[in-house]
Write a protein that holds these residues in place. Structure first.
Motif, PDB file in Angstrom:
ATOM      1  N   ALA A  36       0.849  -1.196   0.000  1.00 35.20           N
ATOM      2  CA  ALA A  36       0.000   0.000   0.000  1.00 35.20           C
ATOM      3  C   ALA A  36       0.884   1.245   0.000  1.00 35.20           C
ATOM      4  O   ALA A  36       0.625   2.214   0.712  1.00 35.20           O
ATOM      5  CB  ALA A  36      -0.916  -0.007   1.220  1.00 35.20           C
ATOM      6  N   ALA A  37       1.925   1.218  -0.830  1.00 33.84           N
ATOM      7  CA  ALA A  37       2.945   2.264  -0.820  1.00 33.84           C
ATOM      8  C   ALA A  37       2.342   3.649  -0.934  1.00 33.84           C
ATOM      9  O   ALA A  37       2.630   4.546  -0.142  1.00 33.84           O
ATOM     10  CB  ALA A  37       3.947   2.020  -1.947  1.00 33.84           C
ATOM     11  N   TYR A  38       1.504   3.848  -1.950  1.00 34.91           N
ATOM     12  CA  TYR A  38       0.876   5.163  -2.164  1.00 34.91           C
ATOM     13  C   TYR A  38      -0.416   5.300  -1.362  1.00 34.91           C
ATOM     14  O   TYR A  38      -0.567   6.189  -0.517  1.00 34.91           O
ATOM     15  CB  TYR A  38       0.604   5.350  -3.660  1.00 34.91           C
ATOM     16  N   ALA A  39      -1.361   4.405  -1.594  1.00 38.34           N
ATOM     17  CA  ALA A  39      -2.704   4.596  -1.057  1.00 38.34           C
ATOM     18  C   ALA A  39      -2.820   4.273   0.426  1.00 38.34           C
ATOM     19  O   ALA A  39      -3.816   4.628   1.050  1.00 38.34           O
ATOM     20  CB  ALA A  39      -3.699   3.753  -1.850  1.00 38.34           C
ATOM     21  N   GLY A  40      -1.804   3.632   0.992  1.00 37.97           N
ATOM     22  CA  GLY A  40      -1.881   3.319   2.409  1.00 37.97           C
ATOM     23  C   GLY A  40      -2.072   4.545   3.283  1.00 37.97           C
ATOM     24  O   GLY A  40      -2.725   4.479   4.326  1.00 37.97           O
ATOM     25  N   SER A  41      -1.539   5.681   2.850  1.00 38.63           N
ATOM     26  CA  SER A  41      -1.710   6.906   3.635  1.00 38.63           C
ATOM     27  C   SER A  41      -3.176   7.247   3.822  1.00 38.63           C
ATOM     28  O   SER A  41      -3.586   7.782   4.856  1.00 38.63           O
ATOM     29  CB  SER A  41      -0.989   8.075   2.946  1.00 38.63           C
ATOM     30  N   ALA A  42      -3.993   6.947   2.800  1.00 38.82           N
ATOM     31  CA  ALA A  42      -5.416   7.276   2.869  1.00 38.82           C
ATOM     32  C   ALA A  42      -6.127   6.491   3.958  1.00 38.82           C
ATOM     33  O   ALA A  42      -7.200   6.909   4.428  1.00 38.82           O
ATOM     34  CB  ALA A  42      -6.078   7.013   1.519  1.00 38.82           C
ATOM     35  N   ALA A  43      -5.566   5.359   4.380  1.00 36.70           N
ATOM     36  CA  ALA A  43      -6.229   4.513   5.364  1.00 36.70           C
ATOM     37  C   ALA A  43      -6.284   5.133   6.746  1.00 36.70           C
ATOM     38  O   ALA A  43      -6.927   4.583   7.644  1.00 36.70           O
ATOM     39  CB  ALA A  43      -5.559   3.140   5.426  1.00 36.70           C
ATOM     40  N   ILE A  44      -5.632   6.279   6.956  1.00 32.47           N
ATOM     41  CA  ILE A  44      -5.834   6.968   8.235  1.00 32.47           C
ATOM     42  C   ILE A  44      -7.239   7.552   8.300  1.00 32.47           C
ATOM     43  O   ILE A  44      -7.714   7.900   9.385  1.00 32.47           O
ATOM     44  CB  ILE A  44      -4.788   8.073   8.478  1.00 32.47           C
TER      45      ILE A  44
END
Length: 503
Positions: A280-288
Motif C-alpha cells: 500500500a505504498a501510495y494509497a496506504g496513507s489514505a487509510a488513516i
C-alpha cells in the motif's frame, strides 16, 4: 569566488559555523518554496552532460563560503531539476515534503546516530517501535502486525527494500521445510498492475525469472487481482510440482490506483501456505481516514504490509513502514552476529524486548528515520493528516467530474483515492483507430508538459495510452487542479484542430 583556508583550526561541527550555515540553507529553501511555482515544473530543453560542462573538473583545494555554494545551487542546479514539490506537479505519485518533515530530517541528519542495534542508540531504536505501532493503529491494521500484538514494524528506505526483505523471509521459511535445493520450485505471484519492484526483488533473492507469475487483470474487476484468477494459476503450478511461495496484493497500483481484494487473496494464500504481502505504498496513507480503511480489510491474513509515508503523508524521503506478523521469520533471514558486535549486543543487557534493527533490513547501517515520522505525527496530528488526504481526494473528484462532463475526454477507469486516469476519446476525426487516438493523447501529454506549467505522466492499459493526474502535493490546492484542467482543455483544442486540418 572567495575561499576559506582549510587548516588544522577548522572544526566541522563548530557551533557558530553550524548555526550560520544552517540558517543560510533554511533561508535559501524558504525562498525556494516561496517561489517554487515560478519555475518550470519539469526541466526542459536540457541536454545530458549540461552540469558537467558548468562545474570544475576537480573538487576545490580550499573550502568556500556557504553563500558561494548556495549561489551555485541557485544558478546551476535549480534550472536542471524537476520540481517535485511544485503545487503543479501531478506526475508519478506525490513525494511529500513539509515543514515538519524537514524539521524531523534536520534532527535525524543533525544527531546523525546510527541505530542499527539497540545498544548503538537505545532511544532511537525504541522510538521506532513506538512510531510504527502509532502508524499501524492509525491505518487500522490488525493487532497481530503490531509490536503490542506480537508482530512488529521497521522503517525501511523504500518499498523495494521491504519487498526484498519479505521475499527473503518467505524463501527461507519455505526452504527450511523443503530443503535449499528446491529454490527452483518456488513461485511468486502478482498482477499485471503490480509494481515491477516485485519482479526485481524475486530475482535478487534467487527465484528463477520463469517462476514469476504475472496474473492478468481486466476492467471488469477495476484492474484488481481476483481470487479466481490467482487460484487458476496456482492450481496449474501445484499440478506441475511447483511450490507457491509469495503473493502480492496491491492497494493503489502504480498505473491506475487499482485495489486488490486483500481478504479474498489472503484466503487463497493461506490455503497454499503462501506469504501474503500487502503493498500500500501510495494509497496506504489514505487509510488513516475511516472511509478508506475498507481497502485493507483482511490484513489480518497478511504476513506483511508496507506503505510509504514519504509519498502522501507529509514525510520527507526516505521513509517506508513495513509491518510483519512474525518478526522471527524476518530476522531469521536477515540477521548477522559478528564477533565485533557481541560486546555491545543486547544478549547481556537484561532487555529481551530490545530490537536490533540491523536484523530487520538489508544493510547494517541505517538512518534515524523514526524521529522524522514522529515529528510529522506530533506536529500535524491525525486530524491534520486526514484533512491533508481529504482535500486531495476532493480535488481529484472535482477533476474527474470535469473530465467526464467534457465530451472530448473520457475517464478510463473510475477514480480511486486521488489519481485520475483519462484521455481524449475517439472522435469523428480518427474514428476508432486506436493508434490515431493514442497519437492524439501522446501529443496532448507532450504539449502540456512542454508548457512548463505542470508535469503529468502516462500509463498504457488494454493497449490504450492513458494520461494520469496524481493529486497529492503538499502545496497543491484546488486552484492548481483547476489551472491544469484549463491548460489541458486549451492544448486539447490545439491537438484536435490539427487533426481537423489533416482530416
Amino acid at each position: 569566488m572567495g575561499s576559506l583556508p582549510l587548516d588544522a583550526s577548522v572544526q566541522p561541527l563548530n557551533p557558530e559555523t553550524f548555526s550560520g550555515d544552517s540558517r543560510a540553507v533554511v533561508d535559501f529553501l524558504t525562498e525556494y518554496y516561496r517561489d517554487v511555482d515560478k519555475y518550470p515544473v519539469r526541466a526542459a530543453d536540457l541536454e545530458p552532460g549540461r552540469l558537467r560542462k558548468l562545474l570544475p573538473e576537480a573538487a576545490p583545494e580550499h573550502g568556500e563560503p556557504m553563500e558561494d555554494v548556495l549561489e551555485d545551487v541557485r544558478r546551476d542546479i535549480l534550472p536542471g531539476l524537476t520540481h517535485w514539490q511544485s503545487p503543479s506537479f501531478f506526475a508519478f505519485f506525490p513525494m511529500n515534503a513539509s515543514a515538519a518533515g524537514f524539521a524531523g530530517e534536520m534532527l535525524s541528519a543533525g544527531l546523525n546516530v546510527v541505530p542499527f542495534m539497540w545498544a548503538a542508540s537505545p532511544a532511537a531504536a525504541e522510538l521506532e517501535t513506538v512510531v510504527v505501532d502509532w502508524m499501524g493503529r492509525l491505518l487500522g491494521l490488525p493487532q497481530r502486525l503490531l509490536f503490542s500484538g506480537g508482530g512488529g514494524g521497521v522503517l525501511q528506505g523504500s518499498t523495494c527494500e521491504a519487498v526484498v526483505c519479505t521475499l527473503a523471509a518467505a524463501r527461507d521459511r519455505a526452504l527450511g521445510r523443503l530443503g535449499h535445493e528446491n529454490i527452483v520450485k518456488l513461485v511468486v505471484y502478482a498482477s499485471d498492475q503490480t509494481h515491477v519492484t516485485f519482479q526485481k526483488g524475486a530475482r535478487i533473492v534467487g527465484i528463477p525469472p520463469s517462476n514469476f507469475r504475472v496474473v492478468q487483470t481486466s476492467s471488469a474487476s477495476g484492474y484488481g487481482l481476483t481470487a479466481d484468477a490467482v487460484r487458476g494459476v496456482v492450481d496449474r503450478d501445484v499440478a506441475r510440482g511447483l511450490v507457491p511461495l509469495y503473493l502480492c496484493a496491491t492497494v493503489g497500483t502504480t498505473g491506475l490506483g487499482a485495489a486488490d481484494p486483500v481478504r479474498e487473496l489472503g484466503e487463497v494464500a493461506r490455503r497454499h501456505g503462501m506469504w501474503l504481502h500487502v503493498d500500500a505504498a501510495y494509497a496506504g496513507s489514505a487509510a488513516i481516514c475511516p472511509e478508506f480503511q475498507g481497502y485493507l480489510d483482511g490484513a489480518e491474513l497478511a504476513d506483511s504490509v508496507s506503505m510509504n509515508p514519504h509519498k502522501w503523508f507529509l514525510t520527507n524521503a526516505d521513509c517506508c513502514c513495513l509491518w510483519v506478523a512474525n518478526p522471527r521469520e524476518l530476522t531469521s533471514a536477515l540477521s548477522t552476529d559478528p564477533e565485533y558486535l557481541k560486546n555491545v549486543g543486547t544478549n547481556g543487557t537484561g532487555t529481551p524486548a530490545a530490537i536490533d534493527y540491523k536484523d530487520w533490513q538489508i544493510s547494517l547501517s541505517r538512518r534515524f528515520r523514526a524521529i522524522k515520522l514522529w515529528v510529522v505525527l506530533r506536529r500535524y496530528g491525525a486530524g491534520g493528516l486526514r484533512a491533508h488526504i481529504r482535500r486531495h481526494v476532493a480535488a481529484a473528484k472535482w477533476f474527474e467530474r470535469a473530465v467526464a462532463a467534457d465530451e472530448r475526454f473520457e475517464v478510463v477507469v473510475p477514480r480511486k483515492f486521488s489519481l485520475v486516469c483519462f484521455r481524449l476519446r475517439p472522435s469523428r476525426f480518427v474514428g476508432d483507430d486506436g493508434e490515431a487516438v493514442d497519437a492524439m493523447n501522446r501529443e496532448l501529454l507532450a504539449a502540456v508538459n512542454a508548457s512548463g506549467q505542470t508535469f503529468v505522466t502516462h500509463f498504457v492499459v488494454d493497449g490504450k495510452f492513458v494520461i494520469r493526474l496524481a493529486v497529492g502535493g503538499a502545496m497543491t490546492e484546488m486552484r492548481h487542479v483547476m489551472d491544469v484542467w484549463e491548460l489541458l482543455q486549451g492544448k486539447a483544442d490545439d491537438v484536435i484542430h490539427r487533426y481537423q486540418l489533416q482530416g
